[in-house]
Scaffold this motif. Structure first.
Motif, PDB file in Angstrom:
ATOM      1  N   VAL A 242       0.852  -1.200   0.000  1.00 16.20           N
ATOM      2  CA  VAL A 242       0.000   0.000   0.000  1.00 16.20           C
ATOM      3  C   VAL A 242       0.886   1.246   0.000  1.00 16.20           C
ATOM      4  O   VAL A 242       1.584   1.524   0.988  1.00 16.20           O
ATOM      5  CB  VAL A 242      -0.919   0.023   1.239  1.00 16.20           C
ATOM      6  CG1 VAL A 242      -1.827   1.245   1.191  1.00 16.20           C
ATOM      7  CG2 VAL A 242      -1.735  -1.257   1.330  1.00 16.20           C
ATOM      8  N   PRO A 243       0.882   2.037  -1.103  1.00 16.96           N
ATOM      9  CA  PRO A 243       1.678   3.268  -1.130  1.00 16.96           C
ATOM     10  C   PRO A 243       1.031   4.366  -0.296  1.00 16.96           C
ATOM     11  O   PRO A 243      -0.194   4.476  -0.225  1.00 16.96           O
ATOM     12  CB  PRO A 243       1.689   3.634  -2.617  1.00 16.96           C
ATOM     13  CG  PRO A 243       0.425   3.050  -3.156  1.00 16.96           C
ATOM     14  CD  PRO A 243       0.161   1.796  -2.359  1.00 16.96           C
ATOM     15  N   VAL A 244       1.858   5.173   0.324  1.00 17.67           N
ATOM     16  CA  VAL A 244       1.382   6.291   1.141  1.00 17.67           C
ATOM     17  C   VAL A 244       2.042   7.569   0.630  1.00 17.67           C
ATOM     18  O   VAL A 244       3.265   7.704   0.668  1.00 17.67           O
ATOM     19  CB  VAL A 244       1.727   6.088   2.633  1.00 17.67           C
ATOM     20  CG1 VAL A 244       1.236   7.280   3.453  1.00 17.67           C
ATOM     21  CG2 VAL A 244       1.130   4.794   3.153  1.00 17.67           C
ATOM     22  N   GLY A 245       1.209   8.518   0.132  1.00 18.82           N
ATOM     23  CA  GLY A 245       1.743   9.795  -0.328  1.00 18.82           C
ATOM     24  C   GLY A 245       2.464   9.724  -1.652  1.00 18.82           C
ATOM     25  O   GLY A 245       3.462  10.431  -1.860  1.00 18.82           O
ATOM     26  N   GLY A 246       2.004   8.880  -2.580  1.00 21.14           N
ATOM     27  CA  GLY A 246       2.628   8.784  -3.891  1.00 21.14           C
ATOM     28  C   GLY A 246       2.274   9.957  -4.788  1.00 21.14           C
ATOM     29  O   GLY A 246       1.612  10.918  -4.376  1.00 21.14           O
ATOM     30  N   SER A 247       2.710   9.881  -6.030  1.00 20.35           N
ATOM     31  CA  SER A 247       2.451  10.953  -7.002  1.00 20.35           C
ATOM     32  C   SER A 247       0.983  11.016  -7.387  1.00 20.35           C
ATOM     33  O   SER A 247       0.230  10.045  -7.221  1.00 20.35           O
ATOM     34  CB  SER A 247       3.306  10.735  -8.249  1.00 20.35           C
ATOM     35  OG  SER A 247       4.674  10.687  -7.925  1.00 20.35           O
TER      36      SER A 247
END
Length: 365
Positions: A242-247
Motif C-alpha cells: 500500500v503506497p502512502v503519499g505517492g504521485s
C-alpha cells in the motif's frame, strides 16, 4: 553418603538377590530382569522432555525454509545476501511499484513534481526524440538481517544497492529504498508455521535515478510454512503493498482526474514447494518450484514502444495481473548455511520483468 536413585537402588537389590540365589535358572531370570530395567531406564531418557524440544528447534529453524522468492514464514535469526538480475522491465512506473512516476512528465513540463527518471530531450522534438524509458535491466544486491527476540517474534531490516541500465542509453546506480518491519508467529508448531509480517518501505533511494519510489509504502502479509513430510515442504505468502503519499495523476491527460493517485495498491501472492533429495545426508540439495503473482488494484502506468511521445500511452493500471514461474534449488553442507540459485520467467503478457536470475546466501545463527 549420597542416596541412591530409585533405579540404581532397584538394580542393587536385584543384583543382591542374584548372589543369594545362585542357581543357573534363577540367575538367568534375574539377569533378564536387570536387562529389562536398564532398557526401561534408557527409554525413559529418550522420552524425556529434552528430546522433543531439540527436535522442535531443528524443525523450526529459519534454515528449514527452501523457497527463494516467497518470504520465509519461520521466525529466527538469519542473514541473507541476495543478488538479482532482471531484464525486460517495460512499464517501470506502473502504480509506482518499481520506481516513481516517469520523469518524462517533468521534462514535458506538465508535472514539475514527477520524481522518476527520464532521458533528456536536449532541445529535440519529443515526438521523434526518445526520452521515455520503455525498457531497462537492473542489478540489485540486497542485505537482509532478521533478529528474533523470541521464538515467535523478530525484527528485520533490508537494504539494497541497485544499478539500472536503459536500452535507450544511460544508467544510474545507488542505494535503493530500505525495508524494515517485524514478524510474529500466530502458529508455531513442530511442522507448521503461520506468521503475520509487517513491512515498511522507506524512500531512501534517489527517485530521479529509478532507485526508489519517492514515497513510504506499507506491506502487511501472511506467510505459511508446512513440512508436509520429511522431504516435502510447502510454503506460501499473501501480501498487500500500500503506497502512502505517492504521485498524483497531474499531466496524464483528460482521462484521469489530476488529483487521482498515480500510485496504487498491489496484491502479491505466491506458493512454493521444495523436495529434499537427501534429507539425512551431509550435503543438502533441494529443487524448488514457485509461482508468484501480483494484481494491481489501482494506479496509472506509462509506456512507449520507441521512447517517443508519438507512441506514448498512459493507461489505467488497475486490474493488471502478472504471474511468474520460478525454478531453482537450495543446497549446502548444513541446514543453517545454504545457497539458493533460481530463474524466473513471466507467464503473462503484462510483466514487471521478462525474466529474473537470483543467487542468495543465507546464514542462520
Amino acid at each position: 553418603m549420597r542416596a541412591l536413585s530409585p533405579t540404581l537402588l532397584s538394580i542393587s537389590i536385584v543384583a543382591s538377590c542374584c548372589l543369594v540365589l545362585p542357581s543357573p535358572v534363577d540367575a538367568q531370570g534375574q539377569a533378564a530382569r536387570v536387562s529389562a530395567l536398564w532398557s526401561l531406564e534408557r527409554d525413559s531418557v529418550d522420552q524425556s522432555p529434552q528430546a522433543p524440544r531439540q527436535r522442535r528447534r531443528r524443525t523450526r529453524s529459519a534454515g528449514s525454509s527452501n523457497v527463494g522468492y516467497v518470504d520465509n514464514a519461520i521466525v529466527g535469526n538469519q542473514l541473507q545476501i541476495r543478488y538479482d538480475f532482471a531484464s525486460g522491465v517495460n512499464r517501470p512506473d506502473r502504480a509506482e511499484f518499481i520506481y516513481a512516476k516517469c520523469g518524462c512528465y517533468r521534462v514535458l513540463g506538465v508535472d514539475p513534481d514527477a520524481p522518476g527518471p527520464s532521458l533528456g530531450l536536449n532541445g529535440g522534438d519529443p515526438l521523434t526524440t526518445p526520452f521515455i524509458i520503455n525498457n531497462l535491466d537492473y542489478h540489485e544486491v540486497a542485505l537482509d538481517l532478521e533478529y528474533a527476540f523470541h521464538e515467535r517474534f523478530s525484527l528485520f531490516a533490508e537494504g539494497a544497492y541497485r544499478r539500472l541500465s536503459y536500452d535507450l542509453g544511460g544508467s544510474s546506480s545507488g542505494i535503493g529504498d530500505i525495508r524494515v518491519g517485524f514478524k510474529t508467529a500466530l502458529v508455531a508448531e513442530d511442522r507448521r508455521y503461520l506468521t503475520f509480517q509487517w513491512g515498511t518501505y522507506l524512500p531512501t533511494g534517489r527517485a530521479s535515478g529509478g532507485l526508489g519510489t519517492d514515497h513510504v509504502s506499507l506491506e502487511p502479509a501472511l506467510l505459511y510454512h508446512d513440512a508436509v513430510s520429511d522431504r516435502v515442504k510447502l510454503e506460501w505468502e499473501f501480501r498487500v503493498w500500500v503506497p502512502v503519499g505517492g504521485s498524483t495523476a497531474l499531466g496524464t491527460g483528460a482521462e484521469f482526474d489530476p488529483t487521482d493517485d498515480f500510485a496504487g495498491p498491489v496484491l502479491r501472492y505466491g506458493v512454493g514447494i521444495g523436495y529434499d533429495v537427501s534429507p539425512e545426508g551431509p550435503v543438502r540439495f533441494t529443487p524448488v518450484l514457485e509461482v508468484v503473482g501480483w494484481t494491481v488494484t489501482s494506479g496509472i502506468e506509462t509506456g512507449s514502444t520507441d521512447g517517443t511521445l508519438s507512441t506514448a500511452v498512459i493507461e489505467d493500471a488497475g486490474g493488471t495481473t502478472v504471474i511468474n514461474a520460478k525454478i531453482g534449488a537450495r543446497f549446502g553442507v548444513r541446514e543453517n548455511d545454504a545457497i539458493f540459485v533460481g530463474l524466473g520467467e513471466a507467464l503473462t503478457s503484462d510483466v514487471w520483468y521478462e525474466r529474473v536470475f537470483r543467487a542468495e546466501y543465507r546464514l542462520v545463527f
